[in-house]
Design a protein around this motif. Structure first.
Motif, PDB file in Angstrom:
ATOM      1  N   THR A 155      -4.931   0.511  -1.408  1.00  0.00           N
ATOM      2  CA  THR A 155      -4.026   1.544  -0.809  1.00  0.00           C
ATOM      3  C   THR A 155      -2.778   0.990  -0.575  1.00  0.00           C
ATOM      4  O   THR A 155      -2.869  -0.265  -0.044  1.00  0.00           O
ATOM      5  CB  THR A 155      -4.565   2.600   0.150  1.00  0.00           C
ATOM      6  OG1 THR A 155      -5.632   3.012   0.061  1.00  0.00           O
ATOM      7  CG2 THR A 155      -3.539   3.450   0.768  1.00  0.00           C
ATOM      8  N   THR A 156      -1.611   1.477  -0.782  1.00  0.00           N
ATOM      9  CA  THR A 156      -0.359   0.851  -0.524  1.00  0.00           C
ATOM     10  C   THR A 156      -0.079   0.679   1.123  1.00  0.00           C
ATOM     11  O   THR A 156      -0.475   1.523   1.816  1.00  0.00           O
ATOM     12  CB  THR A 156       0.911   1.672  -0.933  1.00  0.00           C
ATOM     13  OG1 THR A 156       0.727   1.865  -2.488  1.00  0.00           O
ATOM     14  CG2 THR A 156       2.087   1.208  -0.723  1.00  0.00           C
ATOM     15  N   THR A 157       0.238  -0.540   1.347  1.00  0.00           N
ATOM     16  CA  THR A 157       0.425  -0.786   2.631  1.00  0.00           C
ATOM     17  C   THR A 157       1.618  -1.316   3.097  1.00  0.00           C
ATOM     18  O   THR A 157       2.460  -2.172   2.306  1.00  0.00           O
ATOM     19  CB  THR A 157      -0.618  -2.178   3.113  1.00  0.00           C
ATOM     20  OG1 THR A 157      -1.681  -1.796   2.627  1.00  0.00           O
ATOM     21  CG2 THR A 157      -0.801  -2.540   4.564  1.00  0.00           C
ATOM     22  N   ASP A 158       2.189  -0.698   4.434  1.00  0.00           N
ATOM     23  CA  ASP A 158       3.586  -1.211   4.737  1.00  0.00           C
ATOM     24  C   ASP A 158       3.723  -2.044   5.901  1.00  0.00           C
ATOM     25  O   ASP A 158       2.995  -1.735   6.725  1.00  0.00           O
ATOM     26  CB  ASP A 158       4.519   0.233   5.030  1.00  0.00           C
ATOM     27  CG  ASP A 158       5.872  -0.025   5.035  1.00  0.00           C
ATOM     28  OD1 ASP A 158       6.159  -1.058   5.012  1.00  0.00           O
ATOM     29  OD2 ASP A 158       6.722   0.716   5.136  1.00  0.00           O
ATOM     30  N   TRP A 184       4.315  -6.185  -4.408  1.00  0.00           N
ATOM     31  CA  TRP A 184       5.166  -5.329  -3.630  1.00  0.00           C
ATOM     32  C   TRP A 184       6.009  -4.498  -4.663  1.00  0.00           C
ATOM     33  O   TRP A 184       6.327  -4.474  -5.704  1.00  0.00           O
ATOM     34  CB  TRP A 184       5.733  -6.365  -2.758  1.00  0.00           C
ATOM     35  CG  TRP A 184       6.895  -7.368  -3.540  1.00  0.00           C
ATOM     36  CD1 TRP A 184       6.489  -8.504  -3.981  1.00  0.00           C
ATOM     37  CD2 TRP A 184       8.145  -7.164  -3.685  1.00  0.00           C
ATOM     38  NE1 TRP A 184       7.574  -9.090  -4.697  1.00  0.00           N
ATOM     39  CE2 TRP A 184       8.618  -8.278  -4.591  1.00  0.00           C
ATOM     40  CE3 TRP A 184       9.304  -6.043  -3.313  1.00  0.00           C
ATOM     41  CZ2 TRP A 184       9.957  -8.366  -4.530  1.00  0.00           C
ATOM     42  CZ3 TRP A 184      10.316  -6.234  -3.573  1.00  0.00           C
ATOM     43  CH2 TRP A 184      10.858  -7.306  -4.411  1.00  0.00           C
ATOM     44  N   PHE A 185       6.625  -3.351  -3.829  1.00  0.00           N
ATOM     45  CA  PHE A 185       7.251  -2.333  -4.728  1.00  0.00           C
ATOM     46  C   PHE A 185       8.775  -2.556  -3.976  1.00  0.00           C
ATOM     47  O   PHE A 185       8.902  -2.755  -2.629  1.00  0.00           O
ATOM     48  CB  PHE A 185       6.822  -1.064  -4.131  1.00  0.00           C
ATOM     49  CG  PHE A 185       5.470  -0.859  -4.439  1.00  0.00           C
ATOM     50  CD1 PHE A 185       5.258  -0.258  -5.817  1.00  0.00           C
ATOM     51  CD2 PHE A 185       4.354  -1.219  -3.892  1.00  0.00           C
ATOM     52  CE1 PHE A 185       3.860   0.171  -6.405  1.00  0.00           C
ATOM     53  CE2 PHE A 185       3.068  -0.851  -4.195  1.00  0.00           C
ATOM     54  CZ  PHE A 185       2.953  -0.219  -5.454  1.00  0.00           C
ATOM     55  N   HIS A 226      -4.422  -7.200   6.300  1.00  0.00           N
ATOM     56  CA  HIS A 226      -5.395  -6.664   5.765  1.00  0.00           C
ATOM     57  C   HIS A 226      -4.899  -5.435   5.080  1.00  0.00           C
ATOM     58  O   HIS A 226      -4.097  -4.864   5.421  1.00  0.00           O
ATOM     59  CB  HIS A 226      -6.235  -6.097   7.067  1.00  0.00           C
ATOM     60  CG  HIS A 226      -7.668  -5.314   6.708  1.00  0.00           C
ATOM     61  ND1 HIS A 226      -8.269  -4.382   7.603  1.00  0.00           N
ATOM     62  CD2 HIS A 226      -8.120  -5.160   5.504  1.00  0.00           C
ATOM     63  CE1 HIS A 226      -9.297  -3.933   7.137  1.00  0.00           C
ATOM     64  NE2 HIS A 226      -9.234  -4.155   5.711  1.00  0.00           N
ATOM     65  N   SER A 227      -5.495  -5.483   3.787  1.00  0.00           N
ATOM     66  CA  SER A 227      -4.884  -4.342   2.856  1.00  0.00           C
ATOM     67  C   SER A 227      -5.609  -2.873   3.386  1.00  0.00           C
ATOM     68  O   SER A 227      -6.691  -2.903   3.798  1.00  0.00           O
ATOM     69  CB  SER A 227      -5.384  -4.663   1.521  1.00  0.00           C
ATOM     70  OG  SER A 227      -6.741  -4.693   1.554  1.00  0.00           O
ATOM     71  N   LEU A 228      -4.816  -1.891   3.126  1.00  0.00           N
ATOM     72  CA  LEU A 228      -5.335  -0.448   3.616  1.00  0.00           C
ATOM     73  C   LEU A 228      -6.289  -0.390   2.284  1.00  0.00           C
ATOM     74  O   LEU A 228      -6.030  -0.539   0.999  1.00  0.00           O
ATOM     75  CB  LEU A 228      -4.272   0.326   3.625  1.00  0.00           C
ATOM     76  CG  LEU A 228      -3.397   0.529   4.809  1.00  0.00           C
ATOM     77  CD1 LEU A 228      -2.525   1.361   4.768  1.00  0.00           C
ATOM     78  CD2 LEU A 228      -4.363   0.522   5.892  1.00  0.00           C
ATOM     79  N   GLY A 229      -7.394   0.397   2.665  1.00  0.00           N
ATOM     80  CA  GLY A 229      -8.418   1.027   1.564  1.00  0.00           C
ATOM     81  C   GLY A 229      -9.284   0.062   1.135  1.00  0.00           C
ATOM     82  O   GLY A 229      -9.425  -1.233   1.815  1.00  0.00           O
ATOM     83  N   TYR A 230     -10.102   0.209   0.174  1.00  0.00           N
ATOM     84  CA  TYR A 230     -10.718  -1.048  -0.405  1.00  0.00           C
ATOM     85  C   TYR A 230     -11.017  -0.615  -1.785  1.00  0.00           C
ATOM     86  O   TYR A 230     -10.371   0.295  -2.489  1.00  0.00           O
ATOM     87  CB  TYR A 230     -12.396  -1.089   0.434  1.00  0.00           C
ATOM     88  CG  TYR A 230     -12.772   0.763   0.318  1.00  0.00           C
ATOM     89  CD1 TYR A 230     -13.668   0.897  -0.662  1.00  0.00           C
ATOM     90  CD2 TYR A 230     -12.690   1.561   1.049  1.00  0.00           C
ATOM     91  CE1 TYR A 230     -14.436   1.818  -0.893  1.00  0.00           C
ATOM     92  CE2 TYR A 230     -13.416   2.743   1.094  1.00  0.00           C
ATOM     93  CZ  TYR A 230     -14.267   3.074   0.100  1.00  0.00           C
ATOM     94  OH  TYR A 230     -14.717   4.450  -0.152  1.00  0.00           O
ATOM     95  N   TYR A 280       7.532  -5.182   3.846  1.00  0.00           N
ATOM     96  CA  TYR A 280       7.068  -5.130   2.513  1.00  0.00           C
ATOM     97  C   TYR A 280       6.151  -3.953   2.424  1.00  0.00           C
ATOM     98  O   TYR A 280       5.225  -3.938   3.351  1.00  0.00           O
ATOM     99  CB  TYR A 280       6.550  -6.507   2.018  1.00  0.00           C
ATOM    100  CG  TYR A 280       7.554  -7.547   1.632  1.00  0.00           C
ATOM    101  CD1 TYR A 280       7.640  -7.834   0.179  1.00  0.00           C
ATOM    102  CD2 TYR A 280       8.051  -8.277   2.575  1.00  0.00           C
ATOM    103  CE1 TYR A 280       8.592  -8.577  -0.209  1.00  0.00           C
ATOM    104  CE2 TYR A 280       8.940  -9.405   1.960  1.00  0.00           C
ATOM    105  CZ  TYR A 280       9.116  -9.586   0.643  1.00  0.00           C
ATOM    106  OH  TYR A 280      10.269 -10.481   0.125  1.00  0.00           O
ATOM    107  N   LYS A 281       6.260  -3.400   1.153  1.00  0.00           N
ATOM    108  CA  LYS A 281       5.210  -2.308   0.712  1.00  0.00           C
ATOM    109  C   LYS A 281       4.450  -2.990  -0.203  1.00  0.00           C
ATOM    110  O   LYS A 281       5.025  -3.169  -1.418  1.00  0.00           O
ATOM    111  CB  LYS A 281       5.948  -0.954   0.373  1.00  0.00           C
ATOM    112  CG  LYS A 281       4.914   0.173   0.045  1.00  0.00           C
ATOM    113  CD  LYS A 281       5.589   1.589   0.065  1.00  0.00           C
ATOM    114  CE  LYS A 281       6.618   1.454  -1.197  1.00  0.00           C
ATOM    115  NZ  LYS A 281       7.067   2.812  -1.436  1.00  0.00           N
ATOM    116  N   TRP A 282       3.183  -2.951  -0.121  1.00  0.00           N
ATOM    117  CA  TRP A 282       2.534  -3.855  -1.230  1.00  0.00           C
ATOM    118  C   TRP A 282       1.059  -3.306  -1.184  1.00  0.00           C
ATOM    119  O   TRP A 282       0.384  -2.642  -0.550  1.00  0.00           O
ATOM    120  CB  TRP A 282       2.284  -5.163  -0.653  1.00  0.00           C
ATOM    121  CG  TRP A 282       1.694  -5.507   0.960  1.00  0.00           C
ATOM    122  CD1 TRP A 282       2.223  -5.408   1.935  1.00  0.00           C
ATOM    123  CD2 TRP A 282       0.255  -5.722   1.021  1.00  0.00           C
ATOM    124  NE1 TRP A 282       1.527  -5.637   3.028  1.00  0.00           N
ATOM    125  CE2 TRP A 282       0.300  -5.865   2.498  1.00  0.00           C
ATOM    126  CE3 TRP A 282      -0.798  -6.139   0.215  1.00  0.00           C
ATOM    127  CZ2 TRP A 282      -0.801  -6.190   3.264  1.00  0.00           C
ATOM    128  CZ3 TRP A 282      -1.983  -6.318   0.944  1.00  0.00           C
ATOM    129  CH2 TRP A 282      -1.993  -6.368   2.303  1.00  0.00           C
TER     130      TRP A 282
END
Length: 345
Positions: A282-285, A318-319, A296-300, A262-264
């Motif tokens: 940030t988008t996370t794959d 998700w995309f 854990h999500s990317l970025g903050y 998933y890209k989320w």
């Protein structure tokens, strides 16, 4: 000539006789004075020389030799060789969250699996709760979950929860973890020694709750259809504060039985305007495994200093292949939302 020689010997002989006849001179007698001196010396009381006193010889005692104490003989410990665990999938422990469990709380279960088969094992499993006085009939259960257990085993979170309502005293239970065979028959997991795994559980009222005499019926979570859900979310730091870089950790539940990519990302909305995002990560794959797990999500996201406490909503979306955004649901199929209050430090 002979007469001359004879006369010569006669003369010599007469001379020798005359020499031998010379009288010997006798020394004069010791004068009386010497005798007087001897008498004087004899009469004088001269102290006798002191007798030598024998100095006693002090004999030192023979040095005492400490006996040598032999080192204790340690009998060899015959430690039995560990019994090898037969190939299989076992449960070795189970923890409950919250701990200690209380009435009114949604209890989540985390069994610890041990996989000794050497290959990944796909098992559909569930946690059953029994009253201590009724060990043959389950009093409650979680939701069944299909999980790929790796060769090393590990701890996995049960799907759903079990809740003992408020309004009763402390009650005693035990939990078992079971799996479903191809015929959907329930089989209890065992420990490596072959015994059915059981975990004792005492559920009491929370400290402020006065116990009552009548226990209420437990709440059973319905089984969700195969899908990927978001069932919880936490922030770091917690509680969130203005000026801090907030990281987000959503908890996914993949009930499809297969890991999915998933890209989320995480979106933040103001509580009074839930239709327009106020911020995002940030988008996370990520590959979401077939289990319940935290990512854990990317970025903050950061809310600047200089304002009061503010209320927000957090959603995880998700995309798809067309880059269309879809919000992850929770078990009741509604979009997952997590309230967030951010205050000054």
């Amino acid at each position: 000539m002979n007469k001359l020689v004879t006369l010569t010997f006669v003369a010599l002989g007469m001379f020798w006789l005359a020499a031998c006849a010379t009288p010997t001179t006798v020394p004069a007698a010791i004068p009386a004075k010497s005798a007087t001196l001897k008498a004087t010396l004899a009469s004088t009381n001269v102290p006798a020389a002191p007798a030598e006193t024998a100095t006693p010889i002090t004999r030192l005692p023979s040095p005492t030799t400490s006996p040598t104490i032999p080192a204790p003989t340690v009998a060899p410990t015959n430690t039995p060789a560990p019994t090898p665990v037969k190939p299989g999938l076992y449960v070795t422990d189970l923890r409950v969250d919250p701990n200690p469990p209380t009435r009114g709380a949604e209890l989540n279960f985390y069994p610890m699996f041990l996989n000794t088969t050497g290959t990944v094992q796909n098992f559909k499993w569930i946690v059953y709760i029994f009253r201590a006085d009724t060990p043959t009939k389950s009093f409650g259960e979680t939701t069944s979950l299909l999980t790929a257990i790796p060769t090393s085993g590990g701890e996995f979170k049960s799907l759903g929860f079990w809740k003992l309502p408020l309004g009763g005293p402390c009650d005693y239970f035990f939990a078992r973890v079971a799996w479903f065979d191809p015929n959907n028959q329930v089989i209890n997991f065992t420990t490596p020694d072959g015994k059915v795994f059981e975990k004792g559980l005492t559920v009491c009222p929370p400290p402020a709750q006065a116990p009552s005499a009548t226990p209420a019926a437990p709440t059973i979570t319905p089984t969700p259809s195969p899908d990927v859900y978001v069932i919880d979310l936490r922030t770091d730091p917690d509680p969130p504060t203005r000026g801090s870089e907030l990281n987000f950790y959503p908890t996914f539940a993949n009930t499809t039985g297969n890991p999915l990519n998933y890209k989320w990302k995480v979106y933040i909305f103001k509580s009074d305007d839930p239709t327009k995002s106020y911020g995002e990560t940030t988008t996370t794959d990520t590959t979401i495994p077939a289990s319940i797990n935290e990512q854990h999500s990317l970025g903050y996201w950061k809310l600047p200093l200089g304002g009061p406490c503010e209320n927000y909503l957090v959603r995880v979306a998700w995309f798809d292949a067309n880059n269309k955004i879809t919000v992850f649901p929770n078990f009741d199929k509604k979009p997952f939302e997590h309230p967030l209050t951010v205050c000054p430090p």
